[in-house]
Write an enzyme that holds these catalytic residues in place. Structure first.
Site, PDB file in Angstrom:
ATOM      1  N   GLY A  70       2.493  -7.291  -2.554  1.00 43.27           N
ATOM      2  CA  GLY A  70       2.137  -6.009  -1.963  1.00 43.27           C
ATOM      3  C   GLY A  70       1.762  -5.008  -3.029  1.00 43.27           C
TER       4      GLY A  70
ATOM      5  N   GLY B 175       0.256  -1.797  -1.763  1.00 41.95           N
ATOM      6  CA  GLY B 175       0.134  -0.540  -1.036  1.00 41.95           C
ATOM      7  C   GLY B 175       1.454  -0.220  -0.368  1.00 41.95           C
ATOM      8  N   SER B 176       1.451  -0.054   0.936  1.00 40.02           N
ATOM      9  CA  SER B 176       2.689   0.313   1.643  1.00 40.02           C
ATOM     10  C   SER B 176       3.763  -0.760   1.564  1.00 40.02           C
ATOM     11  CB  SER B 176       2.383   0.629   3.112  1.00 40.02           C
ATOM     12  OG  SER B 176       1.850  -0.505   3.781  1.00 40.02           O
TER      13      SER B 176
ATOM     14  N   GLU C 258      -1.236  -5.892   9.115  1.00 44.51           N
ATOM     15  CA  GLU C 258      -2.292  -5.840   8.112  1.00 44.51           C
ATOM     16  C   GLU C 258      -3.656  -6.315   8.606  1.00 44.51           C
ATOM     17  OE1 GLU C 258      -1.680  -4.390   5.335  1.00 44.51           O
ATOM     18  OE2 GLU C 258       0.497  -4.293   5.475  1.00 44.51           O
TER      19      GLU C 258
END
Length: 201
Positions: A21, A23-24, A99
């Site tokens: 990951g 990003g968030s 996603e």
């Protein structure tokens, strides 16, 4: 999605699946995992070039979130999570909604390099949004991106929160890494709110 299933089946035979990951996912994975490692991947740069009309924006005012753009000279820092074999199917179903369905991302397998010394590299699944996606926004100046981020809000929260949490992750876990794109947009957003006499969050 058949390519994704093929890659996933190979990972399942190894007993676990690593998911990267950038990003968030670095602050809110949303799934159970066995362990996590901070590190980076090579050959990609992180950019606020993808649109978000669900989590951090809406149809009228899509937010800006990060994706990966191929660049042989670049690297991107984030977190890799190890998902146990018994949790792989449930995790991929969750991430497919988060996603792919709502985010418009596709999957690739990448080599992840842990931050800690003397640890082997590993293969990890990563979600990437490309220019083929209908909500892909593409390049813009730091000021333009900041202006968009400063006014957008979605089902998960304000777009500035997304930016700030990513900045906080980098400064806390990767203090020696200078992410010029990320920090320049942060500065531009802060200038907007300073001029308006408001706080960013």
């Amino acid at each position: 999605m058949s390519a994704m299933k093929t890659r996933d089946s190979k990972q399942e035979k190894q007993g676990s699946l690593w998911i990267f990951g950038y990003g968030s996912l670095v602050w809110k994975p949303g799934f159970r995992f066995r362990k996590s490692k901070v590190g980076h991947i090579k050959g990609y740069k992180r950019r606020f070039w993808h649109g978000d009309d669900f989590h951090r924006g809406d149809k009228e005012k899509p937010g800006r979130v990060v994706t990966l753009v191929a660049d042989d000279e670049a690297c991107t820092w984030g977190v890799a999570y190890e998902v146990s074999e018994s949790q792989i199917e449930e995790t991929l179903q969750y991430l497919n909604i988060r996603e792919v369905v709502f985010g418009g991302y596709t999957t690739e397998m990448v080599e992840f390099i842990p931050k800690e010394n003397n640890q082997d590299t590993l293969l990890a699944l990563v979600y990437i949004a490309t220019s083929d996606n209908p909500i892909y926004l593409g390049p813009a100046s730091d000021k333009e991106i900041a202006a968009q981020i400063s006014i957008c809000r979605g089902n998960t929260g304000h777009n500035t929160e997304y930016l700030q949490r990513l900045v906080e992750f980098m400064r806390l876990y990767c203090p020696d890494v200078e992410d010029e794109h990320l920090f320049s947009i942060e500065a531009a957003v802060m200038n907007i709110f300073r001029d308006c006499g408001r706080q960013a969050l």
